[in-house]
Write an enzyme that holds these catalytic residues in place. Structure first.
Site, PDB file in Angstrom:
ATOM      1  N   SER A 159     -10.716  -0.587  -2.292  1.00 43.33           N
ATOM      2  CA  SER A 159     -11.616  -0.477  -1.138  1.00 43.33           C
ATOM      3  C   SER A 159     -13.047  -0.530  -1.653  1.00 43.33           C
ATOM      4  O   SER A 159     -13.285  -0.338  -2.852  1.00 43.33           O
ATOM      5  CB  SER A 159     -11.374   0.872  -0.441  1.00 43.33           C
ATOM      6  OG  SER A 159     -12.339   1.094   0.567  1.00 43.33           O
ATOM      7  N   TYR A 173     -10.364  10.336  -1.172  1.00 41.42           N
ATOM      8  CA  TYR A 173      -9.893   8.969  -0.927  1.00 41.42           C
ATOM      9  C   TYR A 173     -10.613   7.982  -1.849  1.00 41.42           C
ATOM     10  O   TYR A 173      -9.984   7.160  -2.526  1.00 41.42           O
ATOM     11  CB  TYR A 173     -10.124   8.605   0.541  1.00 41.42           C
ATOM     12  CG  TYR A 173      -9.900   7.149   0.823  1.00 41.42           C
ATOM     13  CD1 TYR A 173      -8.615   6.607   0.798  1.00 41.42           C
ATOM     14  CD2 TYR A 173     -10.965   6.281   1.090  1.00 41.42           C
ATOM     15  CE1 TYR A 173      -8.407   5.257   1.041  1.00 41.42           C
ATOM     16  CE2 TYR A 173     -10.765   4.938   1.329  1.00 41.42           C
ATOM     17  CZ  TYR A 173      -9.483   4.426   1.309  1.00 41.42           C
ATOM     18  OH  TYR A 173      -9.274   3.090   1.534  1.00 41.42           O
TER      19      TYR A 173
HETATM   20  N1  LIG Z   1      -8.432  -0.044   7.147  1.00 39.88           N
HETATM   21  C1  LIG Z   1      -9.492  -0.238   6.394  1.00 39.88           C
HETATM   22  O1  LIG Z   1     -10.620  -0.392   6.900  1.00 39.88           O
HETATM   23  C2  LIG Z   1      -9.335  -0.281   4.896  1.00 39.88           C
HETATM   24  C3  LIG Z   1     -10.464  -0.566   4.111  1.00 39.88           C
HETATM   25  C4  LIG Z   1     -10.338  -0.635   2.738  1.00 39.88           C
HETATM   26  C5  LIG Z   1      -9.116  -0.423   2.138  1.00 39.88           C
HETATM   27  N2  LIG Z   1      -8.034  -0.130   2.900  1.00 39.88           N
HETATM   28  C6  LIG Z   1      -6.767   0.103   2.219  1.00 39.88           C
HETATM   29  O2  LIG Z   1      -5.761  -0.689   2.798  1.00 39.88           O
HETATM   30  C7  LIG Z   1      -4.501  -0.033   2.634  1.00 39.88           C
HETATM   31  C8  LIG Z   1      -3.815   0.026   3.966  1.00 39.88           C
HETATM   32  O3  LIG Z   1      -4.638   0.655   4.913  1.00 39.88           O
HETATM   33  P1  LIG Z   1      -4.520   0.320   6.459  1.00 39.88           P
HETATM   34  O4  LIG Z   1      -5.838   0.521   7.067  1.00 39.88           O
HETATM   35  O5  LIG Z   1      -3.831  -0.959   6.630  1.00 39.88           O
HETATM   36  O6  LIG Z   1      -3.591   1.540   6.915  1.00 39.88           O
HETATM   37  P2  LIG Z   1      -2.456   1.635   8.024  1.00 39.88           P
HETATM   38  O7  LIG Z   1      -2.280   3.093   8.276  1.00 39.88           O
HETATM   39  O8  LIG Z   1      -2.743   0.721   9.179  1.00 39.88           O
HETATM   40  O9  LIG Z   1      -1.162   1.079   7.271  1.00 39.88           O
HETATM   41  C9  LIG Z   1      -0.653   1.724   6.153  1.00 39.88           C
HETATM   42  C10 LIG Z   1       0.824   1.460   6.066  1.00 39.88           C
HETATM   43  O10 LIG Z   1       1.305   2.129   4.904  1.00 39.88           O
HETATM   44  C11 LIG Z   1       2.452   2.850   5.230  1.00 39.88           C
HETATM   45  N3  LIG Z   1       2.565   4.012   4.352  1.00 39.88           N
HETATM   46  C12 LIG Z   1       1.884   5.184   4.426  1.00 39.88           C
HETATM   47  N4  LIG Z   1       2.301   6.013   3.474  1.00 39.88           N
HETATM   48  C13 LIG Z   1       3.255   5.350   2.772  1.00 39.88           C
HETATM   49  C14 LIG Z   1       4.078   5.706   1.682  1.00 39.88           C
HETATM   50  N5  LIG Z   1       4.008   6.909   1.125  1.00 39.88           N
HETATM   51  N6  LIG Z   1       4.947   4.775   1.215  1.00 39.88           N
HETATM   52  C15 LIG Z   1       5.042   3.581   1.797  1.00 39.88           C
HETATM   53  N7  LIG Z   1       4.307   3.196   2.842  1.00 39.88           N
HETATM   54  C16 LIG Z   1       3.421   4.078   3.327  1.00 39.88           C
HETATM   55  C17 LIG Z   1       2.304   3.248   6.678  1.00 39.88           C
HETATM   56  O11 LIG Z   1       3.563   3.504   7.282  1.00 39.88           O
HETATM   57  C18 LIG Z   1       1.610   2.029   7.256  1.00 39.88           C
HETATM   58  O12 LIG Z   1       2.523   1.074   7.734  1.00 39.88           O
HETATM   59  C19 LIG Z   1      -4.801   1.337   2.039  1.00 39.88           C
HETATM   60  O13 LIG Z   1      -4.545   1.297   0.654  1.00 39.88           O
HETATM   61  C20 LIG Z   1      -6.281   1.522   2.296  1.00 39.88           C
HETATM   62  O14 LIG Z   1      -6.874   2.332   1.323  1.00 39.88           O
HETATM   63  C21 LIG Z   1      -8.115  -0.058   4.275  1.00 39.88           C
END
Ligand SMILES: NC(=O)c1ccc[n+]([C@@H]2O[C@H](COP(=O)([O-])OP(=O)(O)OC[C@H]3O[C@@H](n4cnc5c(N)ncnc54)[C@H](O)[C@@H]3O)[C@@H](O)[C@H]2O)c1
Length: 270
Positions: A159, A173
């Site tokens: 991120s 985080y």
């Molecule tokens: N959303 C953002 O703006 C953003 C920005 C930068 C980085 N990220 C990164 O992207 C990744 C996903 O985030 P997102 O926003 O898509 O989140 P999200 O909550 O929409 O999706 C996350 C998914 O991971 C699954 N999950 C959660 N815990 C888990 C576990 N222990 N084992 C397996 N699966 C698990 C959840 O069921 C869900 O389907 C993360 O690593 C986050 O740090 C997100």
């Protein structure tokens, strides 16, 4: 020695393109929602066989059916990346189905907020277990079949938060997202001589289901600091991962791609 591979591949109209992922078996963790879903959809579109691995098995199954319906080949697997045995079982299920793992998108992660006084040990353990230990578990489980074939592409979802910017409440985080880059650099060196690359995508703010629930004021404020005046779509992150996972990106390792619409560029608030 000259590289025997052609510099560019062309279609019948002479346009060049990345080699499709037809032969590639891809494991995407946290694939059922948000960024992971974007990655899974792009990879399926590009021809990969996709293991949709997620804690939420029902949502993973629904996505696998959807990807299968649009001509792709997908397998839903329930996994808790914090649990190493569960991740090992996921890799085994994928090998059982397809006999190989070429690409790992280690994407599963959580981002709960807590400021310093509210950070208790349980919170700390949970975020580190999923985001940092989960990354290690995923790479460790998927590496042996890559090593066996002398080919692999590992793409971690970090991120901008942590490695490049901070936000109140997101210290823990952010530390996990920075830790992932520490893992990436050393892991990249460990496998550099084996046809395996390890890179990371660094999304800014992505339009995931959670974003829609934010207040209008917060949404306006957020869009105000993004020069492109829009959030990233999950597919924007997916295409960056797709490039790092391409055969053509084989000389890039231990590197990152920021996908943030220019958010970290401005020198001042203007
Ligand atoms: N959303 C953002 O703006 C953003 C920005 C930068 C980085 N990220 C990164 O992207 C990744 C996903 O985030 P997102 O926003 O898509 O989140 P999200 O909550 O929409 O999706 C996350 C998914 O991971 C699954 N999950 C959660 N815990 C888990 C576990 N222990 N084992 C397996 N699966 C698990 C959840 O069921 C869900 O389907 C993360 O690593 C986050 O740090 C997100």
């Amino acid at each position: 020695m000259a590289d025997p591979r052609p510099l560019r591949r062309r279609d019948r109209r002479g346009r060049s393109f990345l080699k499709p992922l037809d032969e590639r078996v891809t494991v995407v963790t946290g694939a059922a929602s948000g960024v992971g879903r974007g990655i899974a959809e792009v990879f399926a579109l590009e021809g990969a066989r996709v293991a949709v691995a997620d804690l939420d098995l029902a949502a993973a199954e629904a996505l696998a059916v959807e990807l299968g319906g649009s001509g792709g080949e997908a397998l839903a697997v329930g996994v808790d990346v914090a649990d190493s045995a569960s991740v090992e079982a996921t890799a085994a299920a994928v090998l059982d189905r397809w006999g190989r793992i070429d690409i790992l998108a280690a994407n599963a992660g959580i981002y709960p907020a807590a400021e310093i006084p509210e950070i208790d040990d349980e919170f700390l353990d949970r975020v580190l277990a999923i985001n940092v230990k989960g990354t290690v578990h995923s790479v460790r489980a998927c590496l042996p079949p890559m090593r066996e074939r002398g080919y692999g592409r590992i793409v971690l979802t970090s991120s901008i938060t942590g490695p490049l910017v901070g936000a109140a409440g997101y210290g823990v985080y952010g530390s996990t997202k920075a830790a992932m880059l520490g893992l990436m650099r050393s892991f990249a060196l460990e496998v550099a001589g084996e046809g395996i690359t390890v890179n990371a995508i660094m999304p800014g703010n992505v339009r995931t289901p959670g974003f829609e629930q934010l207040s209008d004021e917060w949404k306006r404020e957020l869009l105000g600091v993004i020069p492109m005046r829009r959030l990233a779509e999950p597919a924007d992150a997916g295409w960056a991962a797709r490039f790092l996972a391409s055969e053509e990106a084989g000389y890039i390792t231990g590197q990152t791609i920021v996908i943030d619409g220019g958010q970290v560029l401005p020198e001042g608030l203007a």
